[in-house]
Design a protein around this motif. Structure first.
Motif, PDB file in Angstrom:
ATOM      1  N   ARG A 206       0.837  -1.204   0.000  1.00 38.97           N
ATOM      2  CA  ARG A 206       0.000   0.000   0.000  1.00 38.97           C
ATOM      3  C   ARG A 206       0.874   1.258   0.000  1.00 38.97           C
ATOM      4  N   ILE A 207       1.972   1.220   0.721  1.00 41.11           N
ATOM      5  CA  ILE A 207       2.904   2.351   0.732  1.00 41.11           C
ATOM      6  C   ILE A 207       3.467   2.581  -0.670  1.00 41.11           C
ATOM      7  N   GLY A 208       3.771   1.514  -1.390  1.00 41.48           N
ATOM      8  CA  GLY A 208       4.238   1.647  -2.770  1.00 41.48           C
ATOM      9  C   GLY A 208       3.197   2.332  -3.646  1.00 41.48           C
ATOM     10  N   GLU A 209       1.932   1.948  -3.490  1.00 43.03           N
ATOM     11  CA  GLU A 209       0.854   2.569  -4.259  1.00 43.03           C
ATOM     12  C   GLU A 209       0.728   4.054  -3.934  1.00 43.03           C
ATOM     13  N   ILE A 210       0.805   4.386  -2.652  1.00 38.03           N
ATOM     14  CA  ILE A 210       0.687   5.788  -2.234  1.00 38.03           C
ATOM     15  C   ILE A 210       1.850   6.607  -2.783  1.00 38.03           C
TER      16      ILE A 210
ATOM     17  N   ARG B  96      -3.461   5.490   4.353  1.00 37.59           N
ATOM     18  CA  ARG B  96      -3.691   6.571   3.394  1.00 37.59           C
ATOM     19  C   ARG B  96      -2.505   7.519   3.280  1.00 37.59           C
ATOM     20  N   GLY B  97      -1.472   7.313   4.127  1.00 36.94           N
ATOM     21  CA  GLY B  97      -0.280   8.143   4.050  1.00 36.94           C
ATOM     22  C   GLY B  97       0.806   7.544   4.913  1.00 36.94           C
TER      23      GLY B  97
ATOM     24  N   LEU C  14       1.024  11.173   0.819  1.00 34.74           N
ATOM     25  CA  LEU C  14      -0.368  10.879   1.100  1.00 34.74           C
ATOM     26  C   LEU C  14      -1.044  10.398  -0.166  1.00 34.74           C
ATOM     27  N   ASP C  15      -2.072   9.578   0.008  1.00 35.69           N
ATOM     28  CA  ASP C  15      -2.992   9.297  -1.078  1.00 35.69           C
ATOM     29  C   ASP C  15      -3.539  10.672  -1.478  1.00 35.69           C
ATOM     30  N   PRO C  16      -3.463  11.063  -2.756  1.00 36.68           N
ATOM     31  CA  PRO C  16      -3.905  12.413  -3.134  1.00 36.68           C
ATOM     32  C   PRO C  16      -5.318  12.763  -2.679  1.00 36.68           C
ATOM     33  N   GLU C  17      -6.185  11.778  -2.519  1.00 33.91           N
ATOM     34  CA  GLU C  17      -7.558  12.032  -2.091  1.00 33.91           C
ATOM     35  C   GLU C  17      -7.654  12.590  -0.676  1.00 33.91           C
TER      36      GLU C  17
ATOM     37  N   GLY D  80      -5.420  16.719   7.269  1.00 30.26           N
ATOM     38  CA  GLY D  80      -4.675  16.685   8.519  1.00 30.26           C
ATOM     39  C   GLY D  80      -3.743  15.496   8.669  1.00 30.26           C
ATOM     40  N   ALA D  81      -3.855  14.507   7.806  1.00 33.38           N
ATOM     41  CA  ALA D  81      -3.003  13.322   7.910  1.00 33.38           C
ATOM     42  C   ALA D  81      -1.531  13.681   7.725  1.00 33.38           C
TER      43      ALA D  81
END
Length: 174
Positions: free
Chosen positions: A15-19, A72-73, A102-105, A110-111
């Motif tokens: 998931r970190i790779g995708e983000i 998500r980040g 971060l995931d652009p969404e 605040g993340a």
């Protein structure tokens, strides 16, 4: 939005790779060559992040999970591997904020601030007197994010071997 911060585990690496890839394509389009952005492979990034996740202290990877428990980040912090580039001329006293994506969404929720604060607190607790990071010189939104958190530009733009564009070192006393 509610965020849960925690240390990353190996299962988070994909998931970190995708983000990372989504973050690069979102933030660096127009700064980094399109062919470089289009060639990014989340699986390759995930393997590099697995190394950071497994590395001993003071290296650390933190993730932000949303309400559904989805990563998500993330941010990666640790010791400087190049004290001269970190601005240390006598001893390696600088920690580094290596990555914060971060995931652009979820940009603006605040993340990013929470991840930043966790990474900086980790570096301070590890005994570093200073932290550094590199920001692409043309990435004004990242510069504003870091300036708002007490970082300052600390040097002239530099383009290291293999770097995609010129970057400026930023620093913060811990």
């Amino acid at each position: 939005m509610y965020w849960t911060l925690r240390r990353a585990v190996d299962a988070d690496a994909d998931r970190i790779g995708e983000i990372t890839v989504a973050g690069w394509r979102h933030a660096y389009r127009g700064i980094v060559a399109d062919d470089r952005l289009d060639a990014l492979d989340p699986a390759e990034v995930a393997e590099r992040r697995r190394e950071a996740i497994a590395a001993p202290e003071p290296m650390a990877v933190f993730v932000a999970d949303d309400e559904q428990g989805r990563v998500r980040g993330y941010c990666t912090v640790g010791p400087s591997t190049d004290p001269d580039l970190a601005g240390d001329t006598t001893a390696a006293t600088s920690g580094v904020l290596y990555t914060l994506y971060l995931d652009p969404e979820v940009i603006g929720t605040g993340a990013g601030g929470l991840l930043h604060d966790a990474g900086v607190a980790h570096l301070a607790a590890a005994g570093f007197a200073r932290a550094t990071l590199w920001v692409y010189t043309a990435n004004t939104s990242a510069q504003a994010f870091y300036a708002h958190r007490g970082w300052y530009a600390d040097g002239e733009p530099y383009q290291g071997p293999g770097w995609s564009a010129p970057a400026t070192r930023w620093a913060k006393d811990l």
